[in-house]
Structures are given as C-alpha cells and as structure tokens.
Design a protein around this motif. Structure first.
Motif, mmCIF file in Angstrom:
data_model
loop_
_atom_site.group_PDB
_atom_site.id
_atom_site.type_symbol
_atom_site.label_atom_id
_atom_site.label_comp_id
_atom_site.label_asym_id
_atom_site.label_seq_id
_atom_site.Cartn_x
_atom_site.Cartn_y
_atom_site.Cartn_z
ATOM 1 N N SER A 1 0.758 -1.134 -0.028
ATOM 2 C CA SER A 1 -0.011 -0.011 0.016
ATOM 3 C C SER A 1 0.830 1.256 0.053
ATOM 4 O O SER A 1 0.408 2.218 -0.691
ATOM 5 C CB SER A 1 -0.859 -0.143 1.317
ATOM 6 N N ALA A 2 2.077 1.243 0.623
ATOM 7 C CA ALA A 2 2.769 2.300 0.686
ATOM 8 C C ALA A 2 3.465 2.640 -0.895
ATOM 9 O O ALA A 2 3.402 3.778 -1.282
ATOM 10 C CB ALA A 2 4.209 2.026 1.473
ATOM 11 N N ALA A 3 3.724 1.735 -1.679
ATOM 12 C CA ALA A 3 4.164 1.672 -3.023
ATOM 13 C C ALA A 3 2.956 2.355 -3.949
ATOM 14 O O ALA A 3 3.266 3.461 -4.517
ATOM 15 C CB ALA A 3 4.549 0.337 -3.622
ATOM 16 N N PRO B 1 1.967 8.991 -7.250
ATOM 17 C CA PRO B 1 2.120 10.534 -7.695
ATOM 18 C C PRO B 1 3.459 11.313 -7.605
ATOM 19 O O PRO B 1 3.975 12.124 -8.243
ATOM 20 C CB PRO B 1 0.707 11.170 -7.212
ATOM 21 N N PHE B 2 4.057 10.623 -6.365
ATOM 22 C CA PHE B 2 5.340 11.419 -6.029
ATOM 23 C C PHE B 2 6.467 10.870 -6.829
ATOM 24 O O PHE B 2 7.331 11.691 -7.271
ATOM 25 C CB PHE B 2 5.593 11.303 -4.507
ATOM 26 N N LEU B 3 6.530 9.596 -7.087
ATOM 27 C CA LEU B 3 7.428 9.131 -8.046
ATOM 28 C C LEU B 3 7.295 9.655 -9.179
ATOM 29 O O LEU B 3 8.245 10.079 -10.088
ATOM 30 C CB LEU B 3 7.358 7.492 -8.066
ATOM 31 N N ALA B 4 6.281 9.971 -9.737
ATOM 32 C CA ALA B 4 5.854 10.368 -11.179
ATOM 33 C C ALA B 4 6.469 11.635 -11.308
ATOM 34 O O ALA B 4 7.283 12.326 -12.335
ATOM 35 C CB ALA B 4 4.717 10.611 -11.507
ATOM 36 N N CYS C 1 -1.579 -0.217 -10.637
ATOM 37 C CA CYS C 1 -2.074 -0.280 -12.026
ATOM 38 C C CYS C 1 -3.004 1.299 -12.270
ATOM 39 O O CYS C 1 -2.715 1.966 -12.931
ATOM 40 C CB CYS C 1 -2.850 -1.465 -12.807
ATOM 41 N N MET C 2 -3.907 1.074 -11.418
ATOM 42 C CA MET C 2 -4.745 2.469 -11.733
ATOM 43 C C MET C 2 -4.195 3.849 -11.219
ATOM 44 O O MET C 2 -4.253 4.761 -12.158
ATOM 45 C CB MET C 2 -6.048 2.156 -10.587
ATOM 46 N N ARG C 3 -3.513 3.614 -10.160
ATOM 47 C CA ARG C 3 -2.583 4.868 -10.066
ATOM 48 C C ARG C 3 -1.788 5.363 -10.809
ATOM 49 O O ARG C 3 -1.561 6.469 -11.315
ATOM 50 C CB ARG C 3 -1.910 4.824 -8.312
ATOM 51 N N VAL C 4 -0.837 4.325 -11.616
ATOM 52 C CA VAL C 4 0.038 4.639 -12.558
ATOM 53 C C VAL C 4 -0.814 5.076 -13.826
ATOM 54 O O VAL C 4 0.001 5.951 -14.602
ATOM 55 C CB VAL C 4 0.997 3.252 -12.663
ATOM 56 N N ALA C 5 -1.527 4.590 -14.268
ATOM 57 C CA ALA C 5 -2.505 4.902 -15.499
ATOM 58 C C ALA C 5 -2.790 6.241 -15.292
ATOM 59 O O ALA C 5 -2.841 7.076 -16.187
ATOM 60 C CB ALA C 5 -3.639 4.052 -15.506
ATOM 61 N N GLU C 6 -3.027 6.924 -14.064
ATOM 62 C CA GLU C 6 -3.405 8.235 -14.114
ATOM 63 C C GLU C 6 -2.279 9.200 -14.287
ATOM 64 O O GLU C 6 -2.360 10.393 -14.516
ATOM 65 C CB GLU C 6 -3.950 8.716 -12.535
ATOM 66 N N GLU C 7 -1.155 8.639 -14.097
ATOM 67 C CA GLU C 7 0.139 9.549 -14.345
ATOM 68 C C GLU C 7 0.747 9.488 -15.851
ATOM 69 O O GLU C 7 1.754 9.940 -16.047
ATOM 70 C CB GLU C 7 1.328 9.319 -13.446
ATOM 71 N N VAL C 8 0.227 8.489 -16.582
ATOM 72 C CA VAL C 8 1.073 7.975 -17.800
ATOM 73 C C VAL C 8 1.037 9.212 -18.658
ATOM 74 O O VAL C 8 2.118 9.457 -19.652
ATOM 75 C CB VAL C 8 0.301 6.875 -18.339
ATOM 76 N N ALA C 9 -0.164 9.815 -18.910
ATOM 77 C CA ALA C 9 -0.178 11.046 -19.914
ATOM 78 C C ALA C 9 0.815 12.173 -19.673
ATOM 79 O O ALA C 9 1.456 12.612 -20.440
ATOM 80 C CB ALA C 9 -1.536 11.995 -19.825
#
Length: 606
Positions: free
Chosen positions: A59-61, A66-69, A105-113
């Motif tokens: 859950s930490a990852a 968004p911070f890693l992005a 996956c859902m959180r990363v998808a939000e950052e892809v653009a």
C-alpha cells in the motif's frame, strides 16, 4: 503528479510495506531531490527492498505513485529507477493479480499522460522503463500512448527499447489487424532483438505445433545479447521473455531448435541452457538431447551463478542419459578445479581424471566415482577421506560382500560420521560383527539426534540384538508423531507391539505419514488388506507420496485393483512427464520420480 511539498498530506504511518509502517517513505522520496547521487541511490534501494519487496506491491508503493511520477520528471538522479518502480507498482508480471497491484495499475495509469514525453529522453534506460510504464495506459490516454510508442518503435536507437515498445504496442493496441501486420513486418526487421520480440509475441498468440518460420526467426535472432531473456529480471507489464517462452515446450522440436541455436550463439544469460533443461522437464526420454545441449553450453564463458545453474542442470539430467556426450568430461575438467558440482559430475561419469588432474578432490566426488566404477581402490579412497562426510551416495551402492571387505573403514565412519543412510545400510548388509554391534548400541544410547539413535537401535535389532531399546525409542516418538514410522517398518514383525500406535497413523492428516503407516502395517503383519486401501487412496492426486504408494502396492502380491489399469497405462506410456523435477536416490543413484512412476506402472501391468 504531486511534489515533495505535499508528502505530509498523506497518512504514511497508516500504510504498510514489507518491513512495517510506511513512515520512512517520505524521506526516501525527498532524497531523490537532494542532488546527492549516493543518497538518491540509497533511497531507491530502500524503496525496492521494502515498498516493492521481491516484486510484491505494498500500500505504501501505491500511495507513492504520484510522488514518484513527479520525481521521474523533476528529479536529477535515479530517474530510470523511479520509472522502474512506477512500472513495478502494477505488479511484476504482465497483468496485475492482487488488490494492491490492481490499485497500483490504476494509480500509474493516472500519471502516464504526464510522463509520455520521457519516451524521447536522451537516456535509453529511461526510455526503456518508460515503455513499461506506458503499458499501464488506460482510457483516453491510450491513443496518445500508442502514438508515442509507435514513434519509439520506429525510430529509437536502442534495440532493447524498440523490442519492448513492440511488445507493449501488441498488448495495448485494440486493432488486431494492425497488431498482426506490425508483428509480421517486424519479423524481417534489421535489428535481431526486434525480430526476436516479434517472434515471441506471435508465438504467444499461436498454438503448438508452432509455425516453423516464426520459430526459425526466434532461433536465429533470439540469441542476440541485446534481446533480454534473463529469468531473474522483473519485466512489469510485459513479463520476462523467459516466462513468456514457457509454453514453447509444448512443441519439443521447436524448443530444441531454439535451445541449440541460442547455445551456438553464446548461451547469453544461459537462455539456451534453460530451454535445453525445459525439454527434459516436460518430455520423457529426452535426457540425451538435453545433456548434449548442456555439454555444448559448457564451451562458453558464464557468470558464476549461471555456471552454477548450468552444472546443476547437468547433475539433474545426467542420470537419465543413456549416452551422454563423450566430450562432457573434457568440458567439465577445467571447472572441476574450482567448482564442487563439476568434480561430482566427473565422479558420476567415472572419469578417473578426478584423481589424476584434480588436487584433493572432495569426498562427495570420490563417493560418486566409487559408486560408478565399483573399483575397490576408489571405494577405499572415498571411505578414508579425512572429512568422512558426503558419502551417502556410495553406501547403498556397496553390496553386502563388498561392504564386508571395507568393514573396518565403515565402522570407523559409523563412530566418527554416522548418518541414517549408513546405519540403514548396515541393516541391509546383514553383517554380524561384535565391534559393529558395540558401535550401534553405543550410538543408540548416546546420540543427541533422535533420528540417529532410533536408526542405530533398529539396525542393532535387525542384526540380532534385543529389540526392546528400539521399541522403546519408537514408542516415545510414535506417540506424538509419525516421523519415524519408516524405522518401525524396518523392524518387521518384531515391531508388532507398536501396532496400536501405527494404526493411529493410517488416517494421519499428513499423507507421508499415512504412506509409512501402511507400509509398516504390511511389514509387521504380512497382511495387505488394511494397507492396500490406504495406499490406493494416496494415488490421487499423483505426487511424490503417490509414487511411493504405487511402489508399495507393487510389492504387495497381485491382483491389483482393476480400476487402476487405465491410470497404470497412462503412467506407463505417456510421452510427457507426469511428475515435476523431484528426484530421489535409488540404490545409490539419482532417479527422477517420473521415471520411477513409469517403471513401477510398467512392472504392475506385466
């Protein structure tokens, strides 16, 4: 994206990673902006070790995404590692499996653009990891991701980036006709890694027997070092090529062709050797081919761990090879000076250069040589080695007559380095000697290890001494556990006073103990009527315990249950292995459990 200034808005102590609560995560993220490369490297080391421990998403990852992005775009150091972490937050494989992976996956998808422009970064590792992040694109982001990935695939200077871009395009593009056309065209790409990636993608979409022209491309191009086939690498969103080629084994000829070609091209990352081993893992009677391929692989330089894996594979399949490659000993010899496995393999081959060319060979290697050659001088060398350990392979290979000629050495080992195998062999050899009996009785009284004490007492009883010490030790153990049922079986009818305890284990929750209880019951009573139903029930599902249950049934006089006949036919005639890679020692030699299954089934049918 979220900047480091917003880290305090997250309740990190309420989140978890592999080593506890996530209150240390904000510090790692802030370190990515410190300007100190060592500090940033340590931060990502901690993140991968705890928040993505061994590929497991926490859950930490998920909360860190968004911070890693933001760090991937605005940080200075470790940007490629940050992107690798983003890709890994969707899970280590091609598709998410667990809830945290789905959320990741859902959180990363939000950052892809906001990250797609990194596909044009100057650093090829950043571009490659960004390809993996782009795999998580969903919804309205997909068209933009496809455009950027297509441009990357068509013009990137890095073969590895182009190859993975092709794979991600194959997974993301909803246009099946476009996907197929792109892959077919890529089969003739000038870059080997791209051709190989196209072949893997096409094979994943096909069924065995696989198209010969696609297999030929994979065999030719997949040996290129730029094409990664590392079994130990995480490839989130894609899956490692090693795992994606798992089903290639459904076509034995295709698998063999790929293995042979990859080995001929250097066996990088032991990619060919792993295919060669897979051949015998899936198919019966392919050990000669496997050993031939692995022998060829030994001609190449390998990293230490890869060499260890290669030698281990040879050790696993050599016992089943009726005609090993005649140059195997020559290929092993240079490694035998430094590698324990290579020494033992020379012993298994009966290669006497183990004695002439290797200074101070290990006792395990001497034992293997003596078991293979049956030469008295080799047996003495092994039995008199100063270490006195690692000889369990030799003991069962000694006949009673030969064991008598080495009795002083064997008794010396019994006093100095006793093992359960040696103790049980003394019982099988039926050697009656007062010095031996004295050593056995002393060990039964004084050994701190219950296994040694019981084996010594049982062997002494088998050789004619009072059985009561053995019965007393066994009664103490069998009252609590079925762990020493096999020793009770060795006593035969003398163990009759233990029958009430043994019968309690016929319905033990552990299948191995039920097996041993049934075998012991037959050995004591001579009546198979109680044991046979227990043994028959252990055959389904077939596994290691089932193989031994089948062997126990065979030792019971026929007729065998008629309903077993179709299964016996299947076990006896299948071209595919029905058991996994478990191996056991049989009469001093290593034998695959599947081979034991087939052999036993054939014996029962005849």
């Amino acid at each position: 994206m979220r900047s480091p200034e917003e880290l305090d808005t997250v309740d990190w102590p309420s989140l978890r990673h592999a080593y506890g609560n996530a209150d240390d995560v904000p510090g790692w993220i802030r370190d990515l902006y410190s300007g100190d490369p060592e500090q940033a490297h340590k931060a990502m080391y901690e993140f991968f070790g705890k928040a993505l421990h061994q590929g497991s998403v926490s859950s930490a990852a998920v909360a860190a995404v968004p911070f890693l992005a933001h760090a991937a775009v605005h940080g200075v150091h470790e940007r490629a590692s940050v992107l690798a972490a983003l890709a890994g937050t969707g899970g280590p494989e091609a598709e998410p499996e667990f809830e945290d992976e789905v959320q990741g996956c859902m959180r990363v998808a939000e950052e892809v653009a906001g990250l797609l422009h990194l596909l044009r970064d100057d650093d090829p590792q950043i571009r490659r990891n960004m390809v993996r992040v782009a795999r998580r694109a969903t919804g309205a982001t997909v068209p933009a991701a496809l455009r950027e990935l297509t441009a990357c695939f068509e013009s990137d200077s890095s073969p590895a980036v182009r190859a993975e871009a092709l794979t991600v395009l194959t997974r993301l593009d909803p246009d099946a006709r476009a996907v197929d056309g792109r892959l077919r065209s890529a089969l003739t790409d000038p870059v080997p890694a791209v051709r190989a990636a196209a072949a893997v993608d096409l094979l994943e979409r096909a069924k065995a027997p696989y198209p010969a022209e696609v297999v030929a491309v994979l065999a030719e191009a997949g040996g290129d070092p730029e094409f990664s086939v590392n079994s130990g690498e995480f490839a989130p969103g894609i899956g490692t090529v090693d795992s994606r080629l798992w089903e290639l084994a459904e076509d034995a000829d295709a698998l063999t062709a790929v293995a042979r070609s990859w080995i001929a091209r250097g066996d990088h990352q032991i990619r060919g050797s792993r295919r060669a081993q897979r051949l015998s893992e899936v198919w019966r009677d392919r050990e000669n081919e496997t050993i031939g391929l692995l022998t060829a692989a030994l001609a190449h330089d390998h990293a230490p761990w890869d060499l260890f894996t290669l030698l281990d594979a040879i050790a696993k399949w050599l016992p089943g090879a009726s005609q090993p490659d005649p140059v195997l000993g020559d290929r092993l010899l240079p490694h035998a000076r430094t590698e324990r496995q290579a020494q033992e393999l020379l012993g298994h081959l009966g290669d006497q250069r183990l004695l002439t060319d290797i200074p101070d060979p290990r006792p395990e290697a001497l034992a293997a040589l003596a078991a293979r050659t049956q030469h008295p001088d080799h047996q003495r060398l092994a039995l008199r080695h100063p270490d006195g350990c690692g000889l369990d392979e030799l003991y069962p290979a000694l006949s009673p007559e030969v064991a008598r000629t080495h009795l002083p050495d064997l008794i010396h080992l019994l006093r100095r380095r006793p093992t359960p195998t040696l103790l049980r062999c003394f019982g099988d050899w039926a050697i009656h000697d007062t010095g031996l009996l004295d050593a056995l009785e002393t060990l039964a009284r004084t050994a701190d290890d219950n296994t040694l004490a019981i084996a010594a007492a049982v062997t002494a009883a088998r050789l004619g001494t009072d059985p009561h010490p053995a019965l007393r030790l066994l009664e103490q153990q069998l009252s609590d556990t079925g762990r020493h049922l096999e020793e009770a079986a060795r006593l035969g009818p003398a163990a009759a006073p233990l029958l009430p305890l043994i019968e309690r284990h016929l319905d033990n929750g552990t299948t191995r103990y039920r097996l041993h209880a049934a075998q012991t019951h037959v050995n004591i009573t001579g009546d198979p009527s109680v044991a046979a139903p227990v043994l028959t029930a252990l055959l389904d599902p077939m596994g290691p315990v089932g193989v031994h249950a089948l062997q126990a049934l065979r030792r019971i006089e026929p007729p065998y249950p008629q309903h077993l006949r179709p299964q016996l036919l299947h076990w006896a005639t299948s071209e595919r292995r029905l058991m996994s890679e478990y191996t056991t020692w049989v009469s001093g030699r290593r034998q695959h459990l599947d081979d034991q299954l087939r052999e036993t089934a054939r014996q029962m049918l005849t």
